[in-house]
Write a protein that holds these residues in place. Structure first.
Motif, PDB file in Angstrom:
ATOM      1  N   THR A  44       0.811  -1.220   0.000  1.00 39.21           N
ATOM      2  CA  THR A  44       0.000   0.000   0.000  1.00 39.21           C
ATOM      3  C   THR A  44       0.843   1.268   0.000  1.00 39.21           C
ATOM      4  O   THR A  44       0.342   2.339  -0.330  1.00 39.21           O
ATOM      5  CB  THR A  44      -0.949   0.020   1.213  1.00 39.21           C
ATOM      6  N   VAL A  45       2.121   1.148   0.350  1.00 33.58           N
ATOM      7  CA  VAL A  45       3.000   2.320   0.330  1.00 33.58           C
ATOM      8  C   VAL A  45       3.558   2.558  -1.067  1.00 33.58           C
ATOM      9  O   VAL A  45       3.430   3.641  -1.628  1.00 33.58           O
ATOM     10  CB  VAL A  45       4.162   2.163   1.343  1.00 33.58           C
ATOM     11  N   ALA A  46       4.171   1.540  -1.646  1.00 33.13           N
ATOM     12  CA  ALA A  46       4.884   1.720  -2.909  1.00 33.13           C
ATOM     13  C   ALA A  46       4.119   1.216  -4.130  1.00 33.13           C
ATOM     14  O   ALA A  46       4.567   1.394  -5.245  1.00 33.13           O
ATOM     15  CB  ALA A  46       6.243   1.027  -2.837  1.00 33.13           C
ATOM     16  N   GLY A  47       2.983   0.586  -3.940  1.00 32.96           N
ATOM     17  CA  GLY A  47       2.220   0.067  -5.067  1.00 32.96           C
ATOM     18  C   GLY A  47       2.544  -1.388  -5.344  1.00 32.96           C
ATOM     19  O   GLY A  47       3.426  -1.979  -4.735  1.00 32.96           O
ATOM     20  N   SER A  48       1.785  -1.959  -6.252  1.00 38.06           N
ATOM     21  CA  SER A  48       1.952  -3.368  -6.599  1.00 38.06           C
ATOM     22  C   SER A  48       3.302  -3.603  -7.263  1.00 38.06           C
ATOM     23  O   SER A  48       3.867  -2.706  -7.884  1.00 38.06           O
ATOM     24  CB  SER A  48       0.837  -3.803  -7.548  1.00 38.06           C
ATOM     25  N   SER A  49       3.783  -4.836  -7.139  1.00 37.81           N
ATOM     26  CA  SER A  49       5.021  -5.193  -7.828  1.00 37.81           C
ATOM     27  C   SER A  49       4.824  -6.541  -8.503  1.00 37.81           C
ATOM     28  O   SER A  49       3.944  -7.319  -8.126  1.00 37.81           O
ATOM     29  CB  SER A  49       6.205  -5.248  -6.870  1.00 37.81           C
ATOM     30  N   ASN A  70      15.803   9.957   7.510  1.00 39.41           N
ATOM     31  CA  ASN A  70      15.591   9.111   6.342  1.00 39.41           C
ATOM     32  C   ASN A  70      15.264   9.961   5.111  1.00 39.41           C
ATOM     33  O   ASN A  70      15.802   9.737   4.033  1.00 39.41           O
ATOM     34  CB  ASN A  70      14.469   8.110   6.621  1.00 39.41           C
ATOM     35  N   ALA A  71      14.405  10.966   5.276  1.00 40.79           N
ATOM     36  CA  ALA A  71      14.043  11.845   4.155  1.00 40.79           C
ATOM     37  C   ALA A  71      15.268  12.599   3.654  1.00 40.79           C
ATOM     38  O   ALA A  71      15.441  12.790   2.442  1.00 40.79           O
ATOM     39  CB  ALA A  71      12.940  12.817   4.574  1.00 40.79           C
ATOM     40  N   SER A  72      16.123  13.028   4.561  1.00 35.44           N
ATOM     41  CA  SER A  72      17.328  13.752   4.167  1.00 35.44           C
ATOM     42  C   SER A  72      18.330  12.823   3.490  1.00 35.44           C
ATOM     43  O   SER A  72      18.890  13.159   2.440  1.00 35.44           O
ATOM     44  CB  SER A  72      17.955  14.397   5.404  1.00 35.44           C
ATOM     45  N   GLY A 127      10.527   9.315   0.313  1.00 33.48           N
ATOM     46  CA  GLY A 127       9.180   9.815   0.586  1.00 33.48           C
ATOM     47  C   GLY A 127       8.493   9.119   1.739  1.00 33.48           C
ATOM     48  O   GLY A 127       7.303   9.325   1.971  1.00 33.48           O
ATOM     49  N   MET A 128       9.232   8.295   2.492  1.00 31.82           N
ATOM     50  CA  MET A 128       8.606   7.552   3.579  1.00 31.82           C
ATOM     51  C   MET A 128       8.115   8.505   4.668  1.00 31.82           C
ATOM     52  O   MET A 128       8.832   9.383   5.116  1.00 31.82           O
ATOM     53  CB  MET A 128       9.576   6.529   4.161  1.00 31.82           C
ATOM     54  N   ALA A 162       3.440   7.539   8.799  1.00 28.82           N
ATOM     55  CA  ALA A 162       2.427   6.500   8.575  1.00 28.82           C
ATOM     56  C   ALA A 162       3.054   5.279   7.894  1.00 28.82           C
ATOM     57  O   ALA A 162       2.733   4.137   8.235  1.00 28.82           O
ATOM     58  CB  ALA A 162       1.277   7.053   7.736  1.00 28.82           C
ATOM     59  N   ASP A 163       3.959   5.521   6.935  1.00 28.13           N
ATOM     60  CA  ASP A 163       4.659   4.414   6.279  1.00 28.13           C
ATOM     61  C   ASP A 163       5.512   3.653   7.289  1.00 28.13           C
ATOM     62  O   ASP A 163       5.559   2.420   7.277  1.00 28.13           O
ATOM     63  CB  ASP A 163       5.547   4.925   5.145  1.00 28.13           C
ATOM     64  N   LEU A 164       6.202   4.398   8.151  1.00 29.87           N
ATOM     65  CA  LEU A 164       7.020   3.754   9.187  1.00 29.87           C
ATOM     66  C   LEU A 164       6.132   2.902  10.090  1.00 29.87           C
ATOM     67  O   LEU A 164       6.468   1.755  10.393  1.00 29.87           O
ATOM     68  CB  LEU A 164       7.762   4.813  10.009  1.00 29.87           C
ATOM     69  N   ASN A 165       4.995   3.437  10.508  1.00 27.07           N
ATOM     70  CA  ASN A 165       4.082   2.676  11.365  1.00 27.07           C
ATOM     71  C   ASN A 165       3.612   1.406  10.671  1.00 27.07           C
ATOM     72  O   ASN A 165       3.488   0.354  11.307  1.00 27.07           O
ATOM     73  CB  ASN A 165       2.881   3.532  11.775  1.00 27.07           C
ATOM     74  N   GLN A 166       3.368   1.515   9.381  1.00 28.29           N
ATOM     75  CA  GLN A 166       2.945   0.339   8.619  1.00 28.29           C
ATOM     76  C   GLN A 166       4.044  -0.720   8.604  1.00 28.29           C
ATOM     77  O   GLN A 166       3.781  -1.912   8.782  1.00 28.29           O
ATOM     78  CB  GLN A 166       2.568   0.762   7.209  1.00 28.29           C
ATOM     79  N   ARG A 167       5.299  -0.294   8.407  1.00 29.37           N
ATOM     80  CA  ARG A 167       6.420  -1.232   8.418  1.00 29.37           C
ATOM     81  C   ARG A 167       6.586  -1.865   9.800  1.00 29.37           C
ATOM     82  O   ARG A 167       6.873  -3.050   9.925  1.00 29.37           O
ATOM     83  CB  ARG A 167       7.725  -0.542   8.014  1.00 29.37           C
TER      84      ARG A 167
END
Length: 171
Positions: A2-7, A102-104, A114-115, A118-123
């Motif tokens: 859901t963060v980076a899309g399907s692969s 991480n962004a830097s 772009g993390m 919310a992305d971190l929480n998901q991970r």
């Protein structure tokens, strides 16, 4: 993801290459993604795969290197610069500072840079997340670097067939 899309990964028998099979497969899979985003993984650097990806508008955004070593081989003691210490990540306490670093560190990277929190929480909600494998290098200004690892569930971490990875490392 859901963060980076399907692969997806696809393989075309060499006898069927240059007959439109790969293009048809990619277009079919892309049509099945919920939001039209599709990341493709190419194994090796096959010129036909690169040509197909380019013709479909894809560009290389990252490379995955597999460098292996035993999880049980001894490691040398780290030689840290003066004033630098290592400790594990503290969920809920280190989140914002880590997201900023991480962004830097990955400002140029289309996925990692772009993390969000919310992305971190998901991970961190993933079954593989273990704060003991998320190491922070700290200096007097805060987090100076990090190495986030994970051990895959294929085998328990204490078994010889266990496989781990450096998920991301940044300074």
């Amino acid at each position: 993801d859901t963060v980076a899309g399907s692969s997806s990964e696809l393989v075309v028998d060499p006898a069927w290459r240059r007959h439109g099979v790969g293009r048809t497969l990619v277009e079919a899979v892309r049509g099945e993604t919920p939001d039209g985003r599709l990341r493709l993984w190419a194994h090796g650097e096959h010129s036909a795969a690169a040509a197909l990806a380019t013709s479909l508008g894809y560009t290389v955004t990252r490379e995955l290197w597999q460098m292996r070593r035993s999880l049980f081989a001894p490691l040398p003691r780290p030689q840290l610069p003066n004033g630098v210490t290592i400790r594990t990540f503290r969920p809920g306490s280190d989140d914002d500072d880590w997201v900023r670093l991480n962004a830097s560190a990955f400002a140029y990277h289309p996925e990692q840079g772009g993390m969000t929190k919310a992305d971190l929480n998901q991970r961190m909600a993933e079954p593989w997340f273990d704060p003991a494998g998320f190491l922070l290098a700290l200096d007097d200004r805060g987090i100076a670097g990090f190495c986030w690892t994970k051990v895959h569930a294929a085998a328990p971490p204490d078994e010889p067939d266990a496989l781990g990875e450096i998920y991301v490392i940044g300074v």
